[in-house]
Structure formats: C-alpha cells, structure tokens
Scaffold this motif. Sequence first.
Motif, PDB file in Angstrom:
ATOM      1  N   GLN A   1       6.943   9.162  -1.902  1.00  0.00           N
ATOM      2  CA  GLN A   1       7.180   8.170  -2.294  1.00  0.00           C
ATOM      3  C   GLN A   1       6.306   6.806  -1.669  1.00  0.00           C
ATOM      4  N   VAL A   2       6.120   5.919  -2.404  1.00  0.00           N
ATOM      5  CA  VAL A   2       5.504   4.724  -2.078  1.00  0.00           C
ATOM      6  C   VAL A   2       6.306   3.268  -2.384  1.00  0.00           C
ATOM      7  N   GLN A   3       6.372   2.658  -1.385  1.00  0.00           N
ATOM      8  CA  GLN A   3       6.923   1.244  -1.662  1.00  0.00           C
ATOM      9  C   GLN A   3       5.838   0.171  -1.490  1.00  0.00           C
ATOM     10  N   LEU A   4       6.081  -0.715  -2.549  1.00  0.00           N
ATOM     11  CA  LEU A   4       4.926  -1.815  -2.545  1.00  0.00           C
ATOM     12  C   LEU A   4       5.521  -3.084  -2.724  1.00  0.00           C
ATOM     13  N   VAL A   5       5.004  -3.905  -2.036  1.00  0.00           N
ATOM     14  CA  VAL A   5       5.581  -5.509  -2.121  1.00  0.00           C
ATOM     15  C   VAL A   5       4.566  -6.220  -2.279  1.00  0.00           C
ATOM     16  N   GLU A   6       4.655  -7.230  -3.246  1.00  0.00           N
ATOM     17  CA  GLU A   6       3.666  -7.950  -3.430  1.00  0.00           C
ATOM     18  C   GLU A   6       3.871  -9.474  -2.888  1.00  0.00           C
ATOM     19  N   SER A   7       2.845 -10.235  -2.638  1.00  0.00           N
ATOM     20  CA  SER A   7       3.104 -11.698  -2.193  1.00  0.00           C
ATOM     21  C   SER A   7       1.970 -12.480  -2.526  1.00  0.00           C
ATOM     22  N   GLY A   8       2.278 -13.773  -2.422  1.00  0.00           N
ATOM     23  CA  GLY A   8       0.916 -14.591  -2.803  1.00  0.00           C
ATOM     24  C   GLY A   8       0.864 -15.415  -4.161  1.00  0.00           C
ATOM     25  N   GLY A   9       1.921 -15.224  -4.799  1.00  0.00           N
ATOM     26  CA  GLY A   9       2.099 -15.740  -6.159  1.00  0.00           C
ATOM     27  C   GLY A   9       2.520 -17.348  -5.923  1.00  0.00           C
ATOM     28  N   GLY A  10       2.786 -18.088  -6.799  1.00  0.00           N
ATOM     29  CA  GLY A  10       3.029 -19.422  -6.839  1.00  0.00           C
ATOM     30  C   GLY A  10       2.658 -20.269  -7.897  1.00  0.00           C
TER      31      GLY A  10
END
Length: 126
Positions: A1-10
Amino acid sequence: QVQLVESGGGLVQAGGSLSFSCAASGDTFSRYATGWFRQSPEKEREFVAAISWNGGWAYNADSVRGRVTISRDNAKNTVFLQMNSLKPEDTAVYYCAVDVTDLSGSATRPADYEYWGQGTQVTVSS
C-alpha cells in the motif's frame, strides 16, 4: 500500500509558475515509478509527466514539454513537479500516482498506475 498526498496547487495568472509536491507514505516509495496526471471537467484524465524509480529517466507529455520538470527525492519520499509558463488550459485537478509494475516511468495511461492521491486544484487565470 502506498498513500499519496499532493500539495502546491492554487490560483495563478497565465505565464506564472507553480511547484507541486507528492508526499508518499506506506510501502517503499523509492521502488516505484511515479507520474503526474491532470483532469479538467468533462475531460478524461490526462498524462502530464512521469519519472522512473531512481529519477534517472523522465518523460513529459507533448502538451507540457518545455514547461514542466519532474524530479524526486527518495530520501524524503517525495516527487516534485515544476510547471512554468502556465496557460489557462492547464487549469485542472493534478494527481500524482504510483506504478508498481513498471519501474521505468514510461507508462502514460491512468490504468497503468495503481495508487493515486486525492489531487490538488490548479486554476490559471487569463
């Protein structure tokens, strides 16, 4: 299992830049190729860029070539996407995804990727 969290949009004006991060936890992230995709309303999910498990090979879609840089820091379990010269047509939700079967990062179809983040919204104003 891999959990991914994106950030940096806007929200950014046309011609501007954004930097995205995809932070992974769970399984050994450094073993897998990682890709970025995007999806805007009423459109199919579209490949943006991908990078091999060790960062030695990267591929960008024609629609963003010359404007995008993908990189990774396996020590930090993070993949980065830098987008420059943004255009209104870049407006979409951006997702990172992991391909656990092909380490090269050459897969461009969403179906080739097994794990996905929740996405981060990017809006480019004209």
